[in-house]
Design an enzyme around this catalytic site. Structure first.
Site, PDB file in Angstrom:
ATOM      1  N   LYS A  14     -13.264  -4.085  -3.027  1.00 28.59           N
ATOM      2  CA  LYS A  14     -14.308  -3.061  -2.986  1.00 28.59           C
ATOM      3  C   LYS A  14     -13.753  -1.674  -3.278  1.00 28.59           C
ATOM      4  CE  LYS A  14     -14.118  -2.750   2.137  1.00 28.59           C
ATOM      5  NZ  LYS A  14     -13.198  -3.828   2.430  1.00 28.59           N
ATOM      6  N   LYS A  59       0.807  -1.220   0.000  1.00 29.03           N
ATOM      7  CA  LYS A  59       0.000   0.000   0.000  1.00 29.03           C
ATOM      8  C   LYS A  59       0.845   1.276   0.000  1.00 29.03           C
ATOM      9  CE  LYS A  59      -4.066  -2.055   2.170  1.00 29.03           C
ATOM     10  NZ  LYS A  59      -5.010  -2.042   3.310  1.00 29.03           N
ATOM     11  N   LYS A 111      -7.241 -10.017  -6.229  1.00 25.42           N
ATOM     12  CA  LYS A 111      -8.394 -10.251  -5.368  1.00 25.42           C
ATOM     13  C   LYS A 111      -9.506  -9.251  -5.674  1.00 25.42           C
ATOM     14  CE  LYS A 111      -9.545 -10.546  -0.417  1.00 25.42           C
ATOM     15  NZ  LYS A 111      -9.006 -10.436   0.948  1.00 25.42           N
TER      16      LYS A 111
END
Length: 328
Positions: free
Chosen positions: A196, A112, A193
Site C-alpha cells: 500500500k 527499511k 509483495k
C-alpha cells in the site's frame, strides 16, 4: 484457555487487495472460531513520518473497512492501539529483556533502514512493541505471512525469557500461516509483495478504487509470453499471482480457474478477474462510505478501547508485579 487471536493493519498508505487477502478476509473468517482483538496499530505507523491529517483519516479508514468487510464489533474487539496506553508501557518493560543483537538482525529493520542517512530508533525497537501488542491480550494465535514469522519468534523468545526470570506471566503465541492468498504480489512486479506504500499506483488495487480504475489496473498487469493460464510460481509468477487473486476473491479453487481459462489466453482471465474483484468490493465500499465519518464508528472504537484496556491492564499489572514494581 480460550483460543484468542490478535492482529492489525497499519494505517499507512491505502489498504489494497493484498491486505484484504492476507489479513482482512482472514479476520472475518477467524472471528467465529477465536476470541478476537483486531486493532489499528497507529503507534507502529509513526516509526516513519506520517502526515497528521492523513494518519487521522487512515486510522478511521482502516476501522471502517474492518466493519465493512464483515467484522462484527459485538463479536470481536476493534480498537486503536494508541488508545490503550498499556501497549507502550509493556513495550518498555519488554525492552529491558530484548537484546541489541537480536533486534539488529530483524529483517524488516535491515530492509527499511538500508541506504538511509538517519533512521528513527523506533524503527529499531518496534518489534518489541509488536511483542507487547501480542502478549498483552494473552494471545494464543497470530495470523502472519511468511515475512512476519521472525516477529512471532522474537515474541516467543521475549515471553520465555521473561517467564523464566520473573515467573510464568505470558502466554506463548502460535503463528497461523494461510496457504492461498497469504502473499499477493505487485501487478507490475511479481517478485515484490503488493504494498500500500508503493508509489506506483498501478502495482496494486486499492479496496476503495472505483470499477473503472480496477479494470484498467488489471488490464495492465504484467504477464508472460506463453499465453497459458497455469499456476506455477517457479516459472510463471506473473500469471500465478493473478490466479491466486482470482481464487481469493471468487472462492474458486486454483484447479477450477486453470480449467476455466484453458486455451483462452490472458485477456479473458484479466477481464473476468477484474469483475470478480469489483463484485466483492462494491458492498464493502458502500458500507465503508456509510460509516467512515459516522458517530457509529466513534462509538465502536470507544467501546473497543474500553474492552481492550480492561484486558490489557490485567496483563500489564501482572508483569509489573512480577518485576517488583509497586502496584495497587
Amino acid at each position: 484457555m480460550n483460543k484468542r487471536m490478535l492482529s492489525g493493519i497499519k494505517p499507512s498508505g491505502d489498504l489494497n487487495i493484498g491486505g484484504y487477502s492476507g489479513s482482512l478476509s482472514q479476520f472475518v473468517a477467524n472471528q467465529h472460531d477465536y476470541e478476537c482483538y483486531f486493532f489499528i496499530p497507529d503507534l507502529h505507523a509513526v516509526t516513519v513520518y506520517q502526515d497528521p491529517k492523513e494518519l487521522h483519516q487512515r486510522s478511521r479508514d482502516i476501522a471502517a473497512l474492518y466493519i465493512a468487510a464483515g467484522i462484527d464489533p459485538k463479536k470481536a474487539v476493534i480498537f486503536l492501539q494508541s488508545q490503550v496506553p498499556a501497549h507502550a508501557e509493556l513495550s518498555w518493560l519488554l525492552e529491558t529483556q530484548a537484546h541489541f543483537g537480536e533486534l539488529s538482525r530483524m529483517t524488516q529493520f535491515k530492509d527499511k533502514s538500508e541506504g538511509k542517512d538517519t533512521v528513527s530508533s523506533a524503527l529499531f525497537t518496534y518489534p518489541v512493541l509488536m511483542a507487547a501488542d501480542i502478549l498483552l491480550y494473552r494471545t494464543t494465535h497470530v495470523p502472519v505471512g511468511d515475512d512476519q514469522k521472525q516477529h512471532i519468534e522474537l515474541t516467543r523468545d521475549l515471553a520465555t525469557r521473561f517467564n523464566n526470570k520473573f515467573g510464568n506471566t505470558f502466554v506463548l503465541p502460535e503463528p497461523i500461516i494461510q496457504d492461498t492468498g497469504a502473499r499477493i504480489m505487485g501487478l507490475d512486479d511479481p517478485s515484490s509483495k503488493m504494498s500500500k506504500s508503493n508509489p506506483n499506483q498501478n502495482s496494486y488495487v486499492s479496496l476503495l478504487d472505483d470499477p473503472a480504475v480496477i479494470r484498467k489496473k488489471f488490464s495492465r498487469a504484467v504477464t508472460d509470453s506463453e499465453m497459458n493460464v497455469r499456476y506455477d510460481w517457479d516459472t510463471k509468477p506473473e500469471v500465478s499471482n493473478l490466479i491466486e487473486i482470482y481464487s481469493v476473491f471468487s472462492g474458486d479453487s486454483i484447479e477450477t480457474i486453470e480449467k476455466r481459462y484453458e486455451g483462452q489466453g490472458y485477456g479473458a482471465l484479466k477481464k473476468e478477474l477484474a469483475e470478480v474483484v469489483i463484485t466483492k468490493l462494491e458492498p464493502i465500499q458502500k458500507t465503508y462510505h456509510e460509516i467512515v465519518h459516522s458517530e457509529e464508528l466513534d462509538n465502536i472504537l470507544k467501546d473497543g478501547a474500553r474492552r481492550a484496556n480492561e484486558a490489557a491492564q490485567n496483563t500489564l499489572l501482572a508483569a509489573k508485579r512480577a518485576m517488583g514494581f509497586v502496584t495497587f
